[in-house]
Enzyme design. Structure first.
Site, PDB file in Angstrom:
ATOM      1  N   HIS A  99       0.745  -1.109  -0.093  1.00 47.99           N
ATOM      2  CA  HIS A  99       0.155   0.083  -0.020  1.00 47.99           C
ATOM      3  C   HIS A  99       0.908   1.270   0.018  1.00 47.99           C
ATOM      4  O   HIS A  99       2.134   1.271  -0.048  1.00 47.99           O
ATOM      5  CB  HIS A  99      -0.831   0.200   1.234  1.00 47.99           C
ATOM      6  CG  HIS A  99      -1.741  -1.120   1.631  1.00 47.99           C
ATOM      7  ND1 HIS A  99      -3.287  -0.710   1.280  1.00 47.99           N
ATOM      8  CD2 HIS A  99      -1.660  -2.357   1.639  1.00 47.99           C
ATOM      9  CE1 HIS A  99      -3.882  -1.894   1.502  1.00 47.99           C
ATOM     10  NE2 HIS A  99      -2.875  -3.055   1.725  1.00 47.99           N
ATOM     11  N   GLU A 174       3.832  -0.399   3.645  1.00 49.42           N
ATOM     12  CA  GLU A 174       3.513   0.891   3.392  1.00 49.42           C
ATOM     13  C   GLU A 174       4.458   1.833   2.847  1.00 49.42           C
ATOM     14  O   GLU A 174       5.245   2.002   3.310  1.00 49.42           O
ATOM     15  CB  GLU A 174       2.830   1.673   4.522  1.00 49.42           C
ATOM     16  CG  GLU A 174       1.545   1.081   5.372  1.00 49.42           C
ATOM     17  CD  GLU A 174       0.101   1.114   4.453  1.00 49.42           C
ATOM     18  OE1 GLU A 174       0.070   2.082   3.582  1.00 49.42           O
ATOM     19  OE2 GLU A 174      -0.707   0.711   4.898  1.00 49.42           O
TER      20      GLU A 174
END
Length: 212
Positions: A99, A174
């Site tokens: 992500h 992330e």
């Protein structure tokens, strides 16, 4: 490395939502499936996996950006990924759900503050990966649990992979950055992000190879 392992890459798990970011809403997060009884479209695919579904950090409201869906695995995107993993004759050892943003290497769990039983090994691999990332362009990643560093989140891919599919090394990455640009990362950071992430993933695979 490739002589010992097969590597499967799903570039975009939410193609309809991704397309919508170009056509209508640049910051769209969810799928594009309709929700019965609501004008609001879509489900947060990373709250839809069948692990503590509908608990901490997921919304029952269809208009919420973290709506968990009508039921676990209700979304075709999640259902397809689950079927691929569960029906594969191979034994999966390493799983990443990637992500943006924050520069975090996240371990289980998202749905609770408790550490996984195998947290020492999970942490050791993550530290190796974060160090490999930093060695390329100096980008610093923090290592911790999803719950600790990000927020509570139930029904996540990472926790399903670890708890249900039994994949011993399961993580959420992330990627860049830490908030200056956020989700609107400039084009000139695409290549360096890819270069450093590639090294981090290779370090992770090497760790698994050395710790079968």
């Amino acid at each position: 490395m490739l002589d010992q392992y097969d590597i499967y890459v799903l570039p975009v798990i939410n193609p309809d939502g991704y397309n919508h970011t170009f056509e209508e809403d640049r910051m769209w997060r969810k799928t594009r499936s309709p929700n019965d009884g609501s004008e609001c479209m879509g489900t947060d695919a990373n709250r839809n996996w069948n692990i503590m579904w509908g608990e901490n950090g997921a919304s029952p409201l269809p208009c919420s950006s973290t709506y968990h869906g009508a039921s676990p695995n209700s979304e075709a995107e999640v259902k397809g990924a689950v079927a691929f993993i569960e029906q594969s004759p191979q034994t999966f050892r390493l799983f990443f759900d990637m992500h943006s943003y924050s520069q975090y290497w996240l371990k289980p769990y998202g749905y609770m503050a408790n550490l996984a039983v195998t947290d020492p090994a999970l942490t050791e691999l993550a530290n190796d990966g974060a160090a490999a990332i930093a060695s390329v362009h100096g980008t610093v990643y923090s290592v911790g649990t999803f719950y600790e560093l990000l927020y509570a989140g139930s029904g996540t891919a990472q926790d399903w992979a670890y708890d249900v599919a039994g994949i011993p090394y399961s993580y959420t990455l992330e990627l860049r950055d830490t908030g200056e640009y956020g989700f609107l990362l400039p084009e000139d950071q695409i290549l360096p992000t890819s270069e450093e992430t590639y090294e981090g993933l290779k370090a992770a695979i090497r760790y698994v190879m050395n710790n079968p």
